[in-house]
Design a protein around this motif. Structure first.
Motif, PDB file in Angstrom:
ATOM      1  N   ARG A 140      25.875  -0.334 -17.557  1.00  0.00           N
ATOM      2  CA  ARG A 140      24.818   0.159 -18.358  1.00  0.00           C
ATOM      3  C   ARG A 140      25.497   1.101 -19.492  1.00  0.00           C
ATOM      4  O   ARG A 140      26.334   1.420 -19.440  1.00  0.00           O
ATOM      5  CB  ARG A 140      23.968   0.934 -17.427  1.00  0.00           C
ATOM      6  N   PHE A 141      24.353   1.332 -20.545  1.00  0.00           N
ATOM      7  CA  PHE A 141      25.011   2.116 -21.259  1.00  0.00           C
ATOM      8  C   PHE A 141      24.571   3.776 -20.766  1.00  0.00           C
ATOM      9  O   PHE A 141      24.137   3.762 -19.676  1.00  0.00           O
ATOM     10  CB  PHE A 141      23.901   2.037 -22.672  1.00  0.00           C
TER      11      PHE A 141
ATOM     12  N   MET B 223      32.081   7.791 -14.596  1.00  0.00           N
ATOM     13  CA  MET B 223      32.595   7.415 -13.330  1.00  0.00           C
ATOM     14  C   MET B 223      33.048   5.911 -13.277  1.00  0.00           C
ATOM     15  O   MET B 223      33.843   5.522 -12.761  1.00  0.00           O
ATOM     16  CB  MET B 223      31.685   7.794 -12.152  1.00  0.00           C
ATOM     17  N   SER B 224      31.992   5.126 -13.641  1.00  0.00           N
ATOM     18  CA  SER B 224      32.004   3.545 -13.455  1.00  0.00           C
ATOM     19  C   SER B 224      33.442   3.226 -14.405  1.00  0.00           C
ATOM     20  O   SER B 224      34.171   2.522 -14.093  1.00  0.00           O
ATOM     21  CB  SER B 224      30.988   2.902 -13.696  1.00  0.00           C
ATOM     22  N   ARG B 225      33.540   3.863 -15.652  1.00  0.00           N
ATOM     23  CA  ARG B 225      34.595   3.301 -16.554  1.00  0.00           C
ATOM     24  C   ARG B 225      36.126   4.019 -15.659  1.00  0.00           C
ATOM     25  O   ARG B 225      36.951   3.323 -16.024  1.00  0.00           O
ATOM     26  CB  ARG B 225      34.493   4.071 -18.041  1.00  0.00           C
TER      27      ARG B 225
ATOM     28  N   SER C 128      31.801  -5.643 -11.234  1.00  0.00           N
ATOM     29  CA  SER C 128      31.731  -6.925 -10.837  1.00  0.00           C
ATOM     30  C   SER C 128      32.098  -7.865 -12.110  1.00  0.00           C
ATOM     31  O   SER C 128      32.168  -9.216 -12.285  1.00  0.00           O
ATOM     32  CB  SER C 128      30.287  -7.465 -10.651  1.00  0.00           C
ATOM     33  N   LEU C 129      32.634  -7.116 -13.311  1.00  0.00           N
ATOM     34  CA  LEU C 129      33.147  -7.851 -14.333  1.00  0.00           C
ATOM     35  C   LEU C 129      34.705  -7.874 -14.406  1.00  0.00           C
ATOM     36  O   LEU C 129      35.398  -8.546 -14.552  1.00  0.00           O
ATOM     37  CB  LEU C 129      32.774  -7.339 -15.547  1.00  0.00           C
ATOM     38  N   VAL C 130      35.056  -6.481 -14.296  1.00  0.00           N
ATOM     39  CA  VAL C 130      36.246  -6.045 -14.241  1.00  0.00           C
ATOM     40  C   VAL C 130      37.199  -6.938 -13.165  1.00  0.00           C
ATOM     41  O   VAL C 130      38.380  -7.310 -13.497  1.00  0.00           O
ATOM     42  CB  VAL C 130      36.579  -4.693 -14.381  1.00  0.00           C
TER      43      VAL C 130
ATOM     44  N   ALA D  33      24.149   2.924  -9.331  1.00  0.00           N
ATOM     45  CA  ALA D  33      24.704   1.934  -8.609  1.00  0.00           C
ATOM     46  C   ALA D  33      24.806   0.748  -9.383  1.00  0.00           C
ATOM     47  O   ALA D  33      25.831   0.153  -9.212  1.00  0.00           O
ATOM     48  CB  ALA D  33      23.750   1.675  -7.363  1.00  0.00           C
ATOM     49  N   GLU D  34      23.736   0.378 -10.104  1.00  0.00           N
ATOM     50  CA  GLU D  34      23.681  -0.804 -11.022  1.00  0.00           C
ATOM     51  C   GLU D  34      24.691  -0.615 -11.904  1.00  0.00           C
ATOM     52  O   GLU D  34      25.354  -1.698 -12.567  1.00  0.00           O
ATOM     53  CB  GLU D  34      22.181  -0.900 -11.803  1.00  0.00           C
ATOM     54  N   ASP D  35      25.163   0.487 -12.398  1.00  0.00           N
ATOM     55  CA  ASP D  35      26.112   0.639 -13.622  1.00  0.00           C
ATOM     56  C   ASP D  35      27.405   0.322 -13.047  1.00  0.00           C
ATOM     57  O   ASP D  35      28.180  -0.283 -13.629  1.00  0.00           O
ATOM     58  CB  ASP D  35      25.969   2.189 -13.948  1.00  0.00           C
TER      59      ASP D  35
END
Length: 315
Positions: free
Chosen positions: A82-83, A149-151, A100-102, A92-94
């Motif tokens: 997400r942005f 966190m996701s990055r 799920s891409l990386v 969670a979606e973020d």
């Protein structure tokens, strides 16, 4: 790539602001570039477009195997998750959208083309915590948002694939890149928001009194720096900051936009979140040791954006 080596063939996953800009920049250098994206908002696949990029419609990494088999030296991940603002309500979606891409990209490169490098466009503003000193790549990461966190987790997965499976991986921690009017729904890019307010007289919500200081990088400098890294070095460090190394307050951004557009940005105060405070500027010593890099200052970059926005409106 080292001197005398063949120019790299580049695949970019994501046709948004950064991915499309990178593709157009690569085409201007006569580099072979393929872009995989769910949509093509900037017309890379338009037959009348001068970009020269090949656009492949597809979700995530689903079209990557065929692109890899055609010959790719570098895969740049310019999508996922997400942005920043939406990530706060959808953490969670973020992280799922990001990983799920990386992870599939790394697995596909490992299986199909292990000599291909994987480069992630990460976020300095998302990963680093505010502080008085410029942030070096060795700085302990302290994200203050799900987006950060996701990055950071994606960066760590890249490091894992490099360490355990021998892939060539690199995360580019980009500072606040600007240079195009972006949709309000992105919830990021203060420069774009200030331009919209100046051009439409709609209020600009000023969080934290505008005193927070950030590192603002024009998209042309982002493209030039990234492509210089990819074409100049086969083996990049695990993490590289890409920014100007100079901080400006949000209030300075507003003043620069007003000067460049000869307009007034109407202001309404907004509550300050933890991400709207303090100073966050990257150290660019490592970047400058790898390439010759002299980015535009804020006033020059904003003036360039103003000219380009006016030209697009006239066209």
């Amino acid at each position: 790539m080292n001197a005398g080596a063949a120019a790299p063939r580049i695949a970019v996953i994501g046709a948004g602001f950064l991915g499309s800009a990178l593709a157009r920049g690569a085409s201007r250098r006569d580099l072979a570039v393929t872009v995989i994206g769910r949509s093509d908002p900037y017309g890379l696949g338009d037959s009348a477009s001068p970009s020269g990029a090949v656009f492949v419609p597809g979700y995530g990494a689903e079209r990557l195997p065929e692109v890899l088999r055609s010959g790719v030296d570098v895969v740049v991940i310019a999508a996922g998750g997400r942005f920043p603002v939406p990530s706060g309500s959808e953490p969670a979606e973020d992280v799922i959208g990001t990983l799920s891409l990386v992870i599939p990209v790394c697995e596909l490169v490992r299986a199909e083309s292990p000599g291909t490098a994987v480069v992630l466009l990460s976020s300095a503003g998302g990963v680093y915590a505010v502080g008085t000193e410029r942030k070096r790549e060795s700085e302990t990461a302290e994200p203050t948002s799900p987006y950060g966190m996701s990055r950071l987790t994606a960066e760590q997965y890249l490091a894992y694939y490099g360490r355990v499976h021998g892939l060539r991986t690199c995360a580019l921690r980009c500072s606040n890149v600007y240079g195009r009017l972006l949709p309000r729904t992105r919830g990021q890019n203060v420069v774009s928001a200030a331009f919209r307010s100046a051009l439409t007289s709609t209020p600009f919500t000023l969080h934290g009194g505008g005193r927070q200081i950030r590192d603002f990088l024009h998209v042309d400098d982002f493209v030039r720096g990234t492509l210089d890294l990819l074409t100049g070095h086969r083996q990049l460090p695990r993490i590289v900051n890409v920014g100007t190394g100079v901080g400006h307050s949000v209030a300075e951004v507003i003043s620069a936009v007003e000067a460049a557009t000869d307009s007034v940005v109407p202001i309404v105060p907004g509550a300050a979140a933890i991400t709207d405070r303090g100073r966050l500027v990257v150290d660019t010593a490592l970047l400058r040791s790898l390439i010759d890099f002299e980015p535009l200052g804020l006033a020059a970059g904003v003036a360039l954006m103003a000219r380009e926005v006016a030209e697009e409106a006239a066209a």
